[in-house]
Structures are given as C-alpha cells and as structure tokens.
Design a protein around this motif. Structure first.
Motif, PDB file in Angstrom:
ATOM      1  N   GLU A   1     -24.818  16.897  33.841  1.00 34.29           N
ATOM      2  CA  GLU A   1     -23.886  17.856  33.258  1.00 34.29           C
ATOM      3  C   GLU A   1     -23.497  17.480  31.834  1.00 34.29           C
ATOM      4  O   GLU A   1     -23.361  18.348  30.970  1.00 34.29           O
ATOM      5  N   LEU A   2     -23.307  16.182  31.603  1.00 35.12           N
ATOM      6  CA  LEU A   2     -22.968  15.740  30.245  1.00 35.12           C
ATOM      7  C   LEU A   2     -24.103  16.058  29.282  1.00 35.12           C
ATOM      8  O   LEU A   2     -23.889  16.522  28.162  1.00 35.12           O
ATOM      9  N   MET A   3     -25.338  15.828  29.752  1.00 37.14           N
ATOM     10  CA  MET A   3     -26.502  16.128  28.914  1.00 37.14           C
ATOM     11  C   MET A   3     -26.540  17.590  28.537  1.00 37.14           C
ATOM     12  O   MET A   3     -26.888  17.951  27.407  1.00 37.14           O
ATOM     13  N   ALA A   4     -26.183  18.453  29.502  1.00 37.29           N
ATOM     14  CA  ALA A   4     -26.198  19.888  29.232  1.00 37.29           C
ATOM     15  C   ALA A   4     -25.081  20.261  28.263  1.00 37.29           C
ATOM     16  O   ALA A   4     -25.186  21.243  27.542  1.00 37.29           O
ATOM     17  N   GLY A   5     -24.003  19.460  28.245  1.00 31.64           N
ATOM     18  CA  GLY A   5     -22.856  19.806  27.420  1.00 31.64           C
ATOM     19  C   GLY A   5     -22.950  19.325  25.980  1.00 31.64           C
ATOM     20  O   GLY A   5     -22.201  19.783  25.129  1.00 31.64           O
ATOM     21  N   VAL A   6     -23.860  18.392  25.707  1.00 27.60           N
ATOM     22  CA  VAL A   6     -23.982  17.867  24.343  1.00 27.60           C
ATOM     23  C   VAL A   6     -24.465  18.982  23.413  1.00 27.60           C
ATOM     24  O   VAL A   6     -25.480  19.614  23.679  1.00 27.60           O
ATOM     25  N   PRO A   7     -23.722  19.259  22.326  1.00 28.48           N
ATOM     26  CA  PRO A   7     -24.129  20.347  21.446  1.00 28.48           C
ATOM     27  C   PRO A   7     -25.416  20.050  20.686  1.00 28.48           C
ATOM     28  O   PRO A   7     -25.766  18.886  20.453  1.00 28.48           O
TER      29      PRO A   7
ATOM     30  N   MET B   1     -33.172  18.622  25.608  1.00 28.46           N
ATOM     31  CA  MET B   1     -32.189  19.696  25.739  1.00 28.46           C
ATOM     32  C   MET B   1     -32.437  20.580  26.953  1.00 28.46           C
ATOM     33  O   MET B   1     -31.500  21.151  27.500  1.00 28.46           O
ATOM     34  N   VAL B   2     -33.712  20.722  27.375  1.00 32.54           N
ATOM     35  CA  VAL B   2     -33.969  21.602  28.523  1.00 32.54           C
ATOM     36  C   VAL B   2     -34.035  20.840  29.846  1.00 32.54           C
ATOM     37  O   VAL B   2     -33.951  21.452  30.912  1.00 32.54           O
TER      38      VAL B   2
ATOM     39  N   ALA C   1     -16.748  13.993  12.854  1.00 35.48           N
ATOM     40  CA  ALA C   1     -16.781  15.375  13.357  1.00 35.48           C
ATOM     41  C   ALA C   1     -17.500  15.430  14.696  1.00 35.48           C
ATOM     42  O   ALA C   1     -17.067  16.119  15.633  1.00 35.48           O
ATOM     43  N   ALA C   2     -18.616  14.683  14.813  1.00 35.92           N
ATOM     44  CA  ALA C   2     -19.374  14.661  16.064  1.00 35.92           C
ATOM     45  C   ALA C   2     -18.524  14.088  17.196  1.00 35.92           C
ATOM     46  O   ALA C   2     -18.531  14.599  18.323  1.00 35.92           O
ATOM     47  N   THR C   3     -17.770  13.020  16.884  1.00 33.77           N
ATOM     48  CA  THR C   3     -16.912  12.406  17.900  1.00 33.77           C
ATOM     49  C   THR C   3     -15.848  13.395  18.383  1.00 33.77           C
ATOM     50  O   THR C   3     -15.634  13.559  19.586  1.00 33.77           O
ATOM     51  N   LEU C   4     -15.204  14.067  17.430  1.00 34.14           N
ATOM     52  CA  LEU C   4     -14.179  15.040  17.812  1.00 34.14           C
ATOM     53  C   LEU C   4     -14.775  16.154  18.672  1.00 34.14           C
ATOM     54  O   LEU C   4     -14.194  16.558  19.684  1.00 34.14           O
ATOM     55  N   LEU C   5     -15.960  16.641  18.277  1.00 31.65           N
ATOM     56  CA  LEU C   5     -16.626  17.700  19.048  1.00 31.65           C
ATOM     57  C   LEU C   5     -16.884  17.261  20.480  1.00 31.65           C
ATOM     58  O   LEU C   5     -16.578  17.978  21.429  1.00 31.65           O
ATOM     59  N   MET C   6     -17.461  16.032  20.612  1.00 33.02           N
ATOM     60  CA  MET C   6     -17.760  15.525  21.947  1.00 33.02           C
ATOM     61  C   MET C   6     -16.465  15.423  22.768  1.00 33.02           C
ATOM     62  O   MET C   6     -16.438  15.807  23.935  1.00 33.02           O
ATOM     63  N   LEU C   7     -15.411  14.906  22.143  1.00 34.70           N
ATOM     64  CA  LEU C   7     -14.155  14.744  22.885  1.00 34.70           C
ATOM     65  C   LEU C   7     -13.611  16.107  23.319  1.00 34.70           C
ATOM     66  O   LEU C   7     -13.206  16.293  24.468  1.00 34.70           O
ATOM     67  N   PHE C   8     -13.614  17.080  22.398  1.00 37.80           N
ATOM     68  CA  PHE C   8     -13.145  18.427  22.742  1.00 37.80           C
ATOM     69  C   PHE C   8     -13.956  19.001  23.900  1.00 37.80           C
ATOM     70  O   PHE C   8     -13.414  19.540  24.864  1.00 37.80           O
TER      71      PHE C   8
ATOM     72  N   LEU D   1     -13.573  28.172  30.601  1.00 32.66           N
ATOM     73  CA  LEU D   1     -13.586  26.825  30.021  1.00 32.66           C
ATOM     74  C   LEU D   1     -15.006  26.374  29.708  1.00 32.66           C
ATOM     75  O   LEU D   1     -15.248  25.755  28.675  1.00 32.66           O
ATOM     76  N   VAL D   2     -15.949  26.708  30.583  1.00 35.65           N
ATOM     77  CA  VAL D   2     -17.346  26.391  30.295  1.00 35.65           C
ATOM     78  C   VAL D   2     -17.761  27.092  28.997  1.00 35.65           C
ATOM     79  O   VAL D   2     -18.404  26.511  28.124  1.00 35.65           O
ATOM     80  N   ALA D   3     -17.330  28.350  28.858  1.00 35.15           N
ATOM     81  CA  ALA D   3     -17.653  29.115  27.653  1.00 35.15           C
ATOM     82  C   ALA D   3     -17.000  28.495  26.420  1.00 35.15           C
ATOM     83  O   ALA D   3     -17.592  28.481  25.339  1.00 35.15           O
ATOM     84  N   VAL D   4     -15.777  27.965  26.557  1.00 33.75           N
ATOM     85  CA  VAL D   4     -15.121  27.277  25.430  1.00 33.75           C
ATOM     86  C   VAL D   4     -15.977  26.092  24.998  1.00 33.75           C
ATOM     87  O   VAL D   4     -16.222  25.885  23.805  1.00 33.75           O
ATOM     88  N   GLY D   5     -16.480  25.332  25.976  1.00 33.78           N
ATOM     89  CA  GLY D   5     -17.333  24.187  25.668  1.00 33.78           C
ATOM     90  C   GLY D   5     -18.577  24.604  24.903  1.00 33.78           C
ATOM     91  O   GLY D   5     -18.961  23.965  23.922  1.00 33.78           O
ATOM     92  N   ILE D   6     -19.185  25.728  25.327  1.00 34.36           N
ATOM     93  CA  ILE D   6     -20.375  26.220  24.636  1.00 34.36           C
ATOM     94  C   ILE D   6     -20.012  26.673  23.220  1.00 34.36           C
ATOM     95  O   ILE D   6     -20.688  26.344  22.252  1.00 34.36           O
ATOM     96  N   GLY D   7     -18.905  27.402  23.111  1.00 36.38           N
ATOM     97  CA  GLY D   7     -18.472  27.912  21.806  1.00 36.38           C
ATOM     98  C   GLY D   7     -18.170  26.800  20.822  1.00 36.38           C
ATOM     99  O   GLY D   7     -18.538  26.878  19.644  1.00 36.38           O
TER     100      GLY D   7
END
Lengths: 287, 311
Positions: free
Chosen positions: B125-131, B170-171, A258-265, A200-206
């Motif tokens: 954790e949220l900060m790390a998760g922001v693309p 980001m870091v 798009a950014a909102t959807l990404l954050m929510l996902f 799941l962490v990897a899904v978030g990164i992907g």
C-alpha cells in the motif's frame, strides 16, 4: 520406482527454488521501498526548518510557504468539487437510476480511472487556460484535480451506498419516510465511513499529482491569492520536480524537504483512511 | 424534507451531477479532437512515421501549408519517437513487473506468516501511495547513477531502462494487490486437493490456483499497462528526453507521449501559427485513444472472466 523418486525430488528442488525466488522478490520490493524512504527522509528531515513554513520560494531555494498553501488550497477545492459530484452521482446511480443508466455511468467512471492525468491537464489547458482565458489559475488547477480523482470518490461512494442493507431502507419507508428523508437519515449516515475512506484516498492521490497541475495551476513563487483566475498557484510536487534537477545544494535541500512533507501528508491521510476502514468493518460484522 | 417538492429536486440535482460524470470523458475526447483537428489535417499520416519534431523557424515570415492549414517554415511534427518510447518503456516495464508481481503475490499469500502479513500488505500500500515525482526523484538520485556506473557501457543512465524500471516499480503494487486478493478468494480445498495428488506446493499454486484466476491476472496486467502508458512525471525525470532519434539499446535516451507534452509546452507556445500547440493536442488525443483501447480490453477480459466463473 527410482525414476519416479528422482522426478519427485527434482520437482521438490524446483519448488523450493521458486519459493526462494518468490520470497526474494518480496525482499527486493521491500528493499526498494526502503531505499526510496531513506533517500527522501535522510536528506529531507534535516532540511525541514521553521523558515520553510514562513517564507516563499525564491530563485534557487527559499521556503515552501507558497507551495504548502497552494497544495492545500488546490486539494481542498478540487476534492470539494469531486466530493459533491462523486457522491451525488453515486446517489443517483444507487437510488434513482434505471439499471441500464446505472451501468452506463459506472462504465464511464471505470474508463475515467484509466485516462492519463496529463490528458486531463492538456484538455483543461486548452479549454480553460487558453480558450476561456482563465490563465494559469486556482480554478483550473482545482478542476484538473477534481476530474482526476472523481472516479475514486464516485466508486467508493457507490460501493458504500450499495452496501446499505435493504431491510434498513424498507424499515424507513415503512415508517412513512419519503425517499429523500431516507437518503439523508439512513443511507448517507450508514455509508459515511466508506464515503470518507474513499475521499481520504482521493486526497492522497490529489496531494501527489503533478502533471495535470503544470498545465492548469502553473507555478508561482508568491503566496496563492484566492482569486479563481489569472493568478498561478505553487504546489509541493512542482518543487520536487524542478529543484532536484538544479545543480545547487540548497535547491536539492528544498526538493527533499518538499518530498518529505508530501510523503508525511500522504501517509497521514492514508493512515486516517485505514483507521476508518478498521472502524467500519467491526460494525458491519455486527449485523 | 417532507415537503413534496424536495423529492423531485433531489432526484434532479443528483441526475445533473451523474450526467456531468458521465459526460466528462466524451467532452474531453470531442474537445481535444476538435482542437487538434488542424494538426491532424496538417500532419496527416506522416505524424506516425516521422522522427523529427520541430516547431520550425519562428523568425521567418514564411509559412508552409498542408491539408489547408499552415505552420512555421521548416516545421515537422512527427510522433514516432514518442509513440515508440511510450510503447517500448511500458512493454519493458511489464516484462519486469508481471513476473515480479506474481512472485510477490504468491509469497504474500502462501509464505508470509500471518503475524507479519499486515506489515507486508502495508509495504504494497505504501508503494502504491508514493507519488510519481518521488519515484522520479529516487530515479534521479539512486537508479540513474546506478545504471550509469554499473550497467551502461556508454555511462549514460537516463533512458529506456531507467524509465522502464521506474514504471515497473509504479505498477507492481497494482498487480500485486489484485492478484493477492484473487489468490485469497480461492478455496483452500483446491490447494489441498493438488497437494493430496502428490504435487509440490509450487506445483499446486502454479498448476491449480493461478490458472483459475487467469482472467483477473490478465485484467490487472492490462490496467497496469494502461497506467504505465500514461505515466508522466517519473518517466519525464529519468527518460533522457530523446528527440528526433529512436533508441538503439536499452540504455538509449527515449521520450514518451506524456513526457513530451510537458517538456514541449514552453517551446510550443512560441509558435505563432499555433500548430505546435495543436500538434501537442494531437499527441494527447493519441495517448487518450491508446489508453482507452487498453483499458477497454481490460474491462472485456474482466467481464469475460466473471461470466465464465458465474456459469
């Protein structure tokens, strides 16, 4: 005496000032995160309309159906490949590998975490898109995500499998179970919460990746086909990147949506991943 | 599964996947070097000393040759601007991120009340998760206008400072998470002993606790540095896309290796000799080698720290 008291009082003042700076720093990063959320959601949530999910992207605006479908396709196929490879690698490393080989594989996996995603993207662009002539495609895009998230999947599976108590495995062997049976009925089920959390962490990164996809999936205004090659695929991060730089209000609205959807996902997957961890730790303390 | 052939089969299949995972990094490196080889020969050492990046005149029939390989006439592939931009933005980012992360980490461990701790950890954790693209979006909408109107004398917001600040953000979660965990693993007795010796709480943390997790801090800083060097999208969106010129102030536009690989692709595709694409490949190899080097040092530091604490 007074000199040492003065020194102590100076040190105490210094201590207080530094602690204030430290709390202020925490406040600063909370404020920045708040500003990022506000920027995205304040503009993004009003931009969310039903049509976004039913229409495709056009010139300066349109919908996001193509990008949502593309992101979900790329991530699910990429993660599927990474899950298979990562879990199998972790199994070999934990169950079969001689110590030197286990060390070597773990080392390269650690190194792979540090490879920039754009390097993975350019490599696959040259190797698959150009040399093999796949063109911008689902297969190339999914593979780029797979390589990029592989180390995260492998590491978490490795840690989870290494955590399986030796006594459990020995009990299984003592009852006459072969190695493969023990793997499927003891090791994998026991390690599953840890493996799933890593996935799941990897899904978030992907979901949030862009750089490797520009070179492999390309971009398309049309709904993705299931054709593995010669058919570019759209994805949400591309919309954020390109539409926020356009000078039109409708383009900005689309980028925010798009950014909102990404954050929510992403936060949904992270939240589910966290609940796996919460579910997992009480169980381990029970032993 | 109790069948005898299942045993070696499972072993064999998992071994093949492990070999794939093991080999992918070597395959990437060898393949990219082989692809970039003509560019490496054509550009020579001038690659690292030339400011200009130009694919040359695509409408001319004339070509130029160097080292046995040809490119369009007028072509020059210099990486100096991009290498400098990459290093400068990442170093400046670390100058901001490292002190800030250390301050945040000690606040998290020693000053945030236990009740609020999960909330504060969630922030990290949220900060790390922001693309990356969302950091870039925030950079374009909030940070760049702020720099342009409040800080920059020239009124230009896109550039070195914007890129460095975005990279720092980001870091920060990477360093904070590692340092926080390391601080939490330190015995409370050390802190209490320092306090009993009459030091202030700040002296106890900086004098007694932080030195004992030095190698962990160093390793996380190096890993974060490696991440910053290779970061693409957010930097691409705020760096100002400098070309052919080095920055002369922190407000100057810059470009990084990762950003230029994305922004130059379309132009490179029009080079009929293919040398521009191969030069982008050489840029990718350069970035690859730099990050491998930085991450390699991080691993050595980490291992050194572990064996010392084990001894």
């Amino acid at each position: 005496m007074t000199a040492s008291m003065a020194r102590w009082s100076a040190a105490r003042t210094k201590s207080r000032l530094w602690w204030a700076a430290s709390i202020a720093s925490l406040g600063l990063i909370i404020a920045v995160l708040g500003s990022i959320f506000a920027t995205v959601f304040v503009h993004g949530i009003p931009a969310l309309r039903l049509q976004l999910f039913t229409t495709v992207t056009t010139g300066i605006a349109g919908g996001l159906a193509n990008a949502i479908a593309g992101t979900l396709l790329l991530v699910s196929i990429g993660l599927g490949i990474a899950a298979l490879t990562g879990i199998a690698t972790a199994l070999w490393v934990v169950e079969y590998a001689p110590p030197w080989a286990a060390r070597a594989v773990r080392f390269t996996i650690d190194v792979l975490v540090g490879v920039p995603s754009i390097v993975v993207g350019y490599f696959l662009y040259v190797a698959l898109v150009e040399s093999l002539g796949w063109g911008f495609s689902l297969a190339a895009g999914a593979l780029s995500l797979a390589i990029y998230v592989l180390p995260y999947v492998e590491r978490s599976a490795d840690v989870a499998l290494s955590d399986v108590p030796t006594t459990l495995r020995e009990a299984s062997f003592a009852m006459g179970a072969r190695h493969a049976v023990t793997i499927f009925s003891i090791d994998l089920p026991y390690a599953m919460p840890g493996i799933l959390t890593g996935l799941l962490v990897a899904v978030g990164i992907g979901l949030g990746e862009t750089a490797p996809l520009i070179y492999t999936a390309g971009w398309s205004n049309y709904m993705p086909t299931l054709a593995p090659t010669h058919s570019p695929v759209g994805y949400l991060t591309y919309v954020v990147w390109t539409y926020i730089s356009q000078p039109f209000a409708p383009s900005h609205a689309l980028a925010y949506a798009a950014a909102t959807l990404l954050m929510l996902f992403i936060f949904a997957t992270n939240f589910i991943a966290r609940s796996f961890v919460d579910y997992r730790f009480p169980r381990h303390h029970g032993h | 599964m109790q069948r005898a052939w299942a045993q070696p089969l499972l072993r064999c299949i998992t071994a093949i996947f492990a070999a794939l995972s093991f080999g992918v990094i070597a395959i990437m490196l060898v393949f990219l070097i082989a692809y970039a080889y003509p560019a490496i020969r054509f550009n020579g050492t001038a690659f690292f000393t030339t400011l200009t990046w130009s694919i040359g005149n695509q409408y001319s029939d004339h070509t130029i040759s160097h080292g046995g390989y040809t490119a369009q006439i007028g072509a020059a592939f210099g990486a100096l601007v991009f290498v400098a931009g990459t290093l400068l933005s990442s170093i400046l980012a670390m100058l901001v991120a490292v002190p800030l992360s250390l301050l945040v980490a000690v606040a998290l461990v020693y000053r945030v009340p236990p009740l609020l701790r999960p909330l504060a950890n969630a922030v990290v954790e949220l900060m790390a998760g922001v693309p990356s693209v969302i950091y870039g979006l925030w950079g374009i909408i909030v940070l760049v206008p702020f720099i342009a109107t409040r800080l920059s004398p020239s009124g230009n917001g896109n550039g070195l400072l914007a890129a460095a600040l975005i990279l720092a953000l980001m870091v920060i979660p990477i360093i904070v998470a590692t340092v926080r965990d390391a601080l939490q693993s330190q015995p409370v007795a050390v802190y209490e002993a320092a306090m009993a010796l009459g030091s202030t709480s700040w002296q106890a943390v900086t004098g007694a606790i932080l030195p004992s997790i030095r190698s962990g801090i160093m390793a996380s800083v190096l890993l974060a540095f490696g991440r910053a060097l290779g970061e693409t999208m957010a930097v691409l969106m705020v760096c100002g896309a400098a070309i052919n010129a080095l920055p002369h102030s922190i407000f100057s536009p810059i470009n990084t290796i990762a950003a230029v690989i994305v922004s130059q692709l379309e132009s490179a595709l029009t080079d009929t000799t293919g040398m521009a694409q191969r030069s982008l490949g050489e840029l990718a190899v350069t970035l690859f080698v730099i990050t491998l080097f930085v991450n390699g040092i991080a691993r050595v530091v980490l291992r050194g720290g572990r064996s010392r604490s084990a001894a």
